[in-house]
Design an enzyme around this catalytic site. Structure first.
Site, PDB file in Angstrom:
ATOM      1  N   ARG A  15      47.381  41.701  36.927  1.00 26.74           N
ATOM      2  CA  ARG A  15      46.890  40.568  36.131  1.00 26.74           C
ATOM      3  C   ARG A  15      45.462  40.819  35.636  1.00 26.74           C
ATOM      4  O   ARG A  15      45.238  41.083  34.467  1.00 26.74           O
ATOM      5  CB  ARG A  15      46.977  39.278  36.960  1.00 26.74           C
ATOM      6  CG  ARG A  15      46.820  37.991  36.181  1.00 26.74           C
ATOM      7  CD  ARG A  15      45.394  37.616  35.843  1.00 26.74           C
ATOM      8  NE  ARG A  15      44.544  37.448  37.020  1.00 26.74           N
ATOM      9  CZ  ARG A  15      43.221  37.305  36.943  1.00 26.74           C
ATOM     10  NH1 ARG A  15      42.601  37.331  35.777  1.00 26.74           N
ATOM     11  NH2 ARG A  15      42.489  37.178  38.037  1.00 26.74           N
ATOM     12  N   ASP A  16      44.501  40.813  36.554  1.00 23.67           N
ATOM     13  CA  ASP A  16      43.107  40.940  36.133  1.00 23.67           C
ATOM     14  C   ASP A  16      42.878  42.305  35.473  1.00 23.67           C
ATOM     15  O   ASP A  16      42.134  42.428  34.497  1.00 23.67           O
ATOM     16  CB  ASP A  16      42.187  40.776  37.354  1.00 23.67           C
ATOM     17  CG  ASP A  16      40.803  40.276  36.988  1.00 23.67           C
ATOM     18  OD1 ASP A  16      40.429  40.416  35.810  1.00 23.67           O
ATOM     19  OD2 ASP A  16      40.091  39.777  37.869  1.00 23.67           O
ATOM     20  N   HIS A 207      36.055  37.939  45.259  1.00 20.44           N
ATOM     21  CA  HIS A 207      36.677  38.613  44.121  1.00 20.44           C
ATOM     22  C   HIS A 207      35.530  39.278  43.327  1.00 20.44           C
ATOM     23  O   HIS A 207      34.905  38.626  42.499  1.00 20.44           O
ATOM     24  CB  HIS A 207      37.411  37.535  43.304  1.00 20.44           C
ATOM     25  CG  HIS A 207      38.027  37.976  42.019  1.00 20.44           C
ATOM     26  ND1 HIS A 207      39.392  38.018  41.823  1.00 20.44           N
ATOM     27  CD2 HIS A 207      37.484  38.372  40.848  1.00 20.44           C
ATOM     28  CE1 HIS A 207      39.652  38.407  40.589  1.00 20.44           C
ATOM     29  NE2 HIS A 207      38.505  38.627  39.970  1.00 20.44           N
ATOM     30  N   HIS A 209      33.916  42.033  40.803  1.00 22.12           N
ATOM     31  CA  HIS A 209      34.006  43.091  39.796  1.00 22.12           C
ATOM     32  C   HIS A 209      32.881  44.077  40.124  1.00 22.12           C
ATOM     33  O   HIS A 209      31.819  43.681  40.628  1.00 22.12           O
ATOM     34  CB  HIS A 209      33.888  42.495  38.398  1.00 22.12           C
ATOM     35  CG  HIS A 209      35.141  41.747  38.007  1.00 22.12           C
ATOM     36  ND1 HIS A 209      36.097  42.277  37.182  1.00 22.12           N
ATOM     37  CD2 HIS A 209      35.616  40.538  38.397  1.00 22.12           C
ATOM     38  CE1 HIS A 209      37.108  41.423  37.055  1.00 22.12           C
ATOM     39  NE2 HIS A 209      36.835  40.352  37.790  1.00 22.12           N
ATOM     40  N   CYS A 240      37.057  41.184  32.366  1.00 24.17           N
ATOM     41  CA  CYS A 240      37.372  39.840  31.931  1.00 24.17           C
ATOM     42  C   CYS A 240      37.129  39.794  30.429  1.00 24.17           C
ATOM     43  O   CYS A 240      36.031  40.089  29.975  1.00 24.17           O
ATOM     44  CB  CYS A 240      36.524  38.790  32.639  1.00 24.17           C
ATOM     45  SG  CYS A 240      36.928  37.126  32.057  1.00 24.17           S
ATOM     46  N   ASN A 249      37.752  45.107  38.564  1.00 31.48           N
ATOM     47  CA  ASN A 249      37.598  44.676  39.962  1.00 31.48           C
ATOM     48  C   ASN A 249      37.285  45.911  40.797  1.00 31.48           C
ATOM     49  O   ASN A 249      37.633  47.028  40.443  1.00 31.48           O
ATOM     50  CB  ASN A 249      38.930  44.113  40.487  1.00 31.48           C
ATOM     51  CG  ASN A 249      39.350  42.859  39.771  1.00 31.48           C
ATOM     52  OD1 ASN A 249      40.108  42.912  38.811  1.00 31.48           O
ATOM     53  ND2 ASN A 249      38.873  41.735  40.226  1.00 31.48           N
TER      54      ASN A 249
END
Ligand code: HMG
Ligand code: MG
Length: 300
Positions: A15-16, A207, A209, A240, A249
């Protein structure tokens, strides 16, 4: 507070990671990525997002990803949902668990979800009510917890305000997102402490990055306060789309290498993970950013 003996890793690569790839990755590659990660021992997977395909075309195959996945019992397969429409689409696709996402600053909230923080929380009310009725677990995220690309420094109390609201609304835990990777360990501890004093540390995950190379140090700083949930992306995929300059990430293999070395259990096979990092990177036509993946390439 003692460092936890076991850490739950939320794998965010599908996803990310892939939401920020310029090339759209074929659905079958996404599905194979997730299935390989589960085989390697990952038990918590961010699979896709049910957001507007005009905003994030890379996640436009969300329903297909959910439909094609061979699911393993005991594994959490989660999708990000920004509003009731996204939640309903996620349910129609058979998604077992969802996450909502808010921001700690107004500017980032506007860029990411086209609304104020208060409006974003209002949108979650009916979503959380429907989820409760259907017995669907909901995780929360707060973005820009250690710095905002538009507003700079972020007051930990603002992060704590949004975190507390999400928990009060029914999120079972909250992932604290250092979206642009500017956090450093002491600041991270101040921010985690502010949130923990409102909701308890057991409701918090981190979370990071890794834009400034601080993620592992920041994870250790959070573990020292008792945080036992860490988000990461295999190969360090990600970014993002609404945070200029944000990179991926922290790589899952970097986190697992560190935790293995500290005797902290994750249930994940590092060698298998490194093979997956190279496999997905080959699909994207570039090497993984992870140092561990590079160091172990010829040893697996
Ligand atoms: P909007 O344009 O303000 O919404 O978008 P709207 O309600 O005015 O609707 C506009 C159009 O979008 C309509 O379609 C809706 O039907 C449609 P039209 O009539 O124009 O054809 N629409 C949807 N379509 C599909 N799925 C939906 C949906 N909702 C409305 N769920 C919205 C508001 C939130 C939807 C939009 O801003 C959006 O999708 N944003 C995407 C944000 C995003 O995915 N960002 C990346 C994920 S967050 C992240 O990465 C941070 C995190 O990793 C933590 C960290 O690192 O900090 C979690
Ligand atoms: Mg993120």
């Amino acid at each position: 507070m003692a460092i936890p003996k076991r850490v739950k890793i939320w794998e965010a690569g599908a996803r990310d990671g892939l939401q920020n790839e310029p090339a759209t990755v074929p659905t079958e590659v996404k599905v194979e990525l997730i299935e390989r990660l589960v085989d390697a021992g990952l038990q918590a997977i961010e699979a896709t997002s049910f957001v507007s395909p005009k905003w994030i075309p890379q996640m436009g195959d969300n329903s297909e990803v959910m439909a094609r996945l061979k699911r393993k019992p005991g594994v959490s397969y989660q999708a990000l949902t920004p509003n009731l429409k996204g939640f309903e689409a996620a349910m129609a696709a058979g998604t077992p668990e969802v996450a909502v996402f808010a921001a700690a600053t107004e500017s980032f909230s506007k860029r990411n979800t086209n609304c104020t923080i208060a409006e974003s929380l209002e949108r979650f009310e009916p979503l959380l009510a429907a989820a409760k009725q259907q017995g669907v677990p909901v995780r929360g995220f707060v973005s820009v917890v250690c710095g905002c690309p538009f507003e700079g420094e972020v007051d930990p109390e603002k992060v704590a305000d949004v975190t507390e609201r999400l928990v009060k609304m029914g999120c079972y835990d909250v992932g604290l997102g250092d979206t642009i990777g500017t956090g450093t360990p002491i600041k991270v501890q101040r921010m985690v402490e502010a949130c923990a004093s409102r909701v308890g540390v057991e409701k918090l995950g981190v979370h990071f990055h890794d834009t400034y190379g601080q993620a592992l140090a920041n994870i250790l700083a959070a573990l020292e306060l008792g945080v036992d949930k860490v988000d990461s992306s295999v190969g360090g995929l990600g970014g993002c789309p609404y945070a200029p300059g944000a990179t991926g990430n922290v790589a899952t293999e970097d986190v697992v290498y560190m935790l293995d070395g500290m005797g902290i259990e994750t249930g994940i096979d590092l060698k298998q993970l490194v093979r997956i990092a190279w496999w997905i990177s080959d699909h994207l036509g570039r090497p993984p950013v992870s140092r561990v993946a590079k160091a172990l390439k010829n040893k697996i």
